[in-house]
Structure formats: structure tokens, C-alpha cells
Design a protein around this motif. Sequence first.
Motif, PDB file in Angstrom:
ATOM      1  N   TYR B  78       0.679  -0.896  -0.541  1.00 39.43           N
ATOM      2  CA  TYR B  78       0.074  -0.522   0.094  1.00 39.43           C
ATOM      3  C   TYR B  78       0.590   1.722  -0.247  1.00 39.43           C
ATOM      4  CZ  TYR B  78      -3.445  -2.913   0.862  1.00 39.43           C
ATOM      5  OH  TYR B  78      -4.417  -4.401   0.992  1.00 39.43           O
ATOM      6  N   THR B  79       2.364   1.233   0.871  1.00 38.92           N
ATOM      7  CA  THR B  79       2.921   2.495   0.531  1.00 38.92           C
ATOM      8  C   THR B  79       3.444   2.812  -0.802  1.00 38.92           C
ATOM      9  OG1 THR B  79       3.809   1.849   2.632  1.00 38.92           O
ATOM     10  CG2 THR B  79       5.347   3.195   1.669  1.00 38.92           C
ATOM     11  N   ALA B  98      -5.753   3.090  -0.802  1.00 38.29           N
ATOM     12  CA  ALA B  98      -4.503   2.630   0.366  1.00 38.29           C
ATOM     13  C   ALA B  98      -4.151   3.500   1.399  1.00 38.29           C
ATOM     14  CB  ALA B  98      -3.281   2.810  -0.994  1.00 38.29           C
ATOM     15  N   GLN B 107       0.372   0.014   6.023  1.00 39.13           N
ATOM     16  CA  GLN B 107       0.621  -0.031   4.635  1.00 39.13           C
ATOM     17  C   GLN B 107       2.226  -0.391   4.112  1.00 39.13           C
ATOM     18  OE1 GLN B 107      -0.129   3.909   4.689  1.00 39.13           O
ATOM     19  NE2 GLN B 107      -2.410   3.694   5.139  1.00 39.13           N
TER      20      GLN B 107
END
Lengths: 154, 272
Positions: B78-79, B98, B107
Motif C-alpha cells: 500500500y505504501t 490504499a 500499509q
Amino acid sequence: MRFTLNGKDTDVSAHPMTRLLDVLREECGLTGTKEGCGEGECGACTVLIDGDPVCSCLIPVAQAEGAEVLTIEGLGNDHPLQHLFMNEVGAQCGICTPGMIMTAITLGPEPTLDDVKTALAGNLCRCTGYSAIYRAIMKWRQMPDPGTQVSAAR
Amino acid sequence: MRAIVEGLDLRRAKSLDDALHILRDDPRTPMAGNTDLYVALNFGTLVPRRFLDIRALSELREISLNGDVLVIGALTTYTSLIRSDVVGSRLPMLVEAARQVGGAQIQNRGTLGGNVANASPAGDSLPVLAAADATIVLRSAAAERRVPITQFYTGYRTTVMRPDELVVAIEVPPVEGRQWFRKVGTRAAQAISKIVVAAVRTSAPRIAFGSVAPTVVRVPETERALADGAGIDEAAQILSREIKPIDDIRSTAEYRLRVAANLLRRFWEETS
Ligand SMILES: Cc1cc2nc3c(=O)[nH]c(=O)nc-3n(C[C@H](O)[C@H](O)[C@H](O)COP(=O)(O)OP(=O)(O)OC[C@H]3O[C@@H](n4cnc5c(N)ncnc54)[C@H](O)[C@@H]3O)c2cc1C
Ligand code: FES
Ligand code: FES
């Protein structure tokens, strides 16, 4: 399995699926990292892996192999943010504090209060009501010499 | 509370090829960011005993453009989605989704492929991928195949993926029109979705919901009505006949129906 723990080369013999949290606390004797929920929700177990905050309760030690792991002990006992948590009463029972501090040291430069709140969304505190924690962090980032900061925005 | 790992077996893949051969000859559960698997381990509800760590496979972490198609490697976190310029410009609704997953810690580890493969009806990326007409790329040692996300899920937490396959990438064709994402949960971060919607506003609107059915769903009748010029009140009524949410520990069916209709109106207003 080898990894770098708070700057020192470390070799552990735990089962590769053992949670990093258990390896740190039991095999390495570093009990500063806490277990709150054991399900990724509370952030008490936060450590940095290669500079990024992660929940050590969700990480098999095998996935730390070769990485740089930083725990609260790696900051020494004299980090300015630790003092600010004490002075501002950002810690009461203290269970959340190591995780809060490990997440906070990855904040980018000149964070706004909103940035701090977003960054700490994965760290829960049942005692302080958060405002003392945010105050400690904001004061820390305004210091001329804040000590260790880990830039996560690489 | 110490998680019990005795009796569990872990192998680590050195490359994608290695991983696919291991899955063919010695079936195992793939392990990526562990943000679903280790919650189950800590709860004592983890069923599989044998695992294959794929997290180190750099082949599955790339975000690239193949012609017009955005290709997101399964192990993208997600990051990385949040930090990616190309995802931000092509698929801003995925970046929005996200940002609302867990906190920074989740994340940093949770992956898009893990969200897809985990097949929870509450997976936040799934409505985005469904509204974007994304394709899931599956690979085994023998072959690669592409499955549209709307055909990937066969029921509650079941998919067409075979045990010898991995999700290797998610392909997203260009999306025209305004993208919109909203998640209604009990808290902004960390909450498992009570209901989530992703939608694209074009002359043929595309709308997908999570947490209203056993799998992520598109709502073709509602979409068609809007495309044919129906008013939003009429479309909202069609929507409440088209989806059949359930009661569970997070909320009731009636609440979900009402929220879904409100979200549809909100989408229509905010993108007009
Ligand atoms: C505190 C917390 C908050 C969360 N918040 C959210 C949220 O807001 N929204 C949301 O949608 N989810 C949320 N999750 C769930 C989870 O983070 C996501 O589903 C995540 O994307 C899973 O990815 P992973 O890599 O960690 O998967 P893993 O746990 O490693 O794997 C999950 C499943 O997918 C399979 N798998 C993984 N990768 C592949 C692959 N490439 N090919 C085939 N199979 C594969 C595994 O075998 C396993 O069955 C949350 C989890 C936690 C702990
Ligand atoms: S103990 Fe790891 S997140 Fe709560
Ligand atoms: S000080 Fe007790 S949980 Fe934060």
C-alpha cells in the motif's frame, strides 16, 4: 538467521516462523517492544525494519533476515523524544509508548498536527487521550537538535 | 501470548520460477506481507501448516506501463501504491483506498496481491479493481492466464486460483472519467469496511461495492439505468433491489442497504 539489531550483527536460532516480537523479547532479551493486541491493530509492537515502521507481531523472523531492525532500545535511554513523552505526560501505563515513539521518529520534516495524527493512526493509546502524545511529538520536531530521526520517505 | 509455530514449515523462494516449481511439486500456502495470515496465526485459527515465503521476489514488486495498461506487481505494498506517481495519475481511487487501509505499519507490509488473493468481501482494493475493469494475472509453472476481476471470485472467500498458481500482477486498462472511492467504517484507519464503493463517472458509469455480498460486485442494472439517463432517485431504488447485503457482526443488512444508496447519491453529486 542473521539480521542487524540496533546496529549490532545478531544471529538467532528461533523457528523461522516465530514472530519477530517473540524473538526480540525472548531470545534477544529486549522487552521494550510490547504486545498489545497481537493482531496488527494497536501498534504497541512497532519496530522499524529498514527504516519503516511495522508490527512485529505480524512478521515471521525469517522476513527480517538480512534487514536492519531498530527497537526502542536502539534509541538509548536519553533520546529527546523519550524525555518529552515523560515531561508532557505522553505516557501513563506506558504500554503504547515504545511503539508510539518508534512510529514518531519516522515522521518527515515539519509535520503538521494532521501529519502526526495520520502517521500515528496505527498506534492506539487507552490512557492519555492522545493530546499529550501529539504535544510531545510536535515539541520534539521543533527542537533545534532532535537526535535520531529515521526518514521513511525514501 | 506467544504464537505457536512448532509444526509449521516454511520454505523460501529464491525467484519467481523457483516459487512456481515449489508450488507444483510441494504445495504450500504463499506468504506475502502476512497482515492477514499472521492475524490468523495469532488467533489460533490458521489452518495451513506449510508455507512458501514469496515476499522477497523482486519480480513481483514492479509498477509499470505496458502500452496503455498499468501493470502492478502482486507484491506492491500500500505504501508503494501511495508513493507511485503513475498509480496516482492513472488510478487515484486506488491510492485513496490504499491510504485508508490500516495504519502506516499495515500499509508498509500489506500487498495488493494479498488483498486480491485473500478474497475477503471487505477487501478495500477490490471495488476499485472491479470499477476499473482490472484483470488478475495468474501464473503456474506450466502457464499464465488472465482473469477479469469480476470472474475471479466464485463465492465467499473462494476464487478460481489453483493451488499451484500465484497472483503475479494486476493489470488495469486506462480509466476515463472521474474516479471516486468511499469507505464507511467505524474509524477512518484500521477499520474493516462496513461498506465500500468505488465508481467511475463516464457516459457509461461503472460502480462496484464491497461488503454488500459474498464477493465484490458490480451493479450492472444500476449502471445501465444511469447510463440511460435515469434520475438518481430511480437509480438508488434499482440499487436497493440489485444488492442483497447480509447481517453480520459489523452491521445489519438494512443499514448496509441504506448506506449503499446514500453512497450512490454522494458519488453522483460529487462527480457531476
Ligand atoms: C490492523 C489491520 C488493518 C487492516 N485494514 C485493512 C483495510 O482497511 N482494508 C483491507 O482491505 N484490508 C485490511 N487489512 C487486511 C490486510 O492488510 C490486507 O488484506 C492485505 O492486503 C493482505 O496482504 P498481505 O500481503 O499481508 O497478505 P498475506 O497475509 O501474506 O496473505 C493473505 C492471503 O493471500 C495469499 N496470497 C498473498 N499473496 C499472494 C500471491 N501473490 N498469490 C497467491 N496468493 C497470495 C496468502 O496465501 C493468504 O491466503 C488489515 C489488516 C490488519 C492486520
Ligand atoms: S501487538 Fe502488534 S499491533 Fe498490537
Ligand atoms: S499510556 Fe497506556 S496505552 Fe498509552
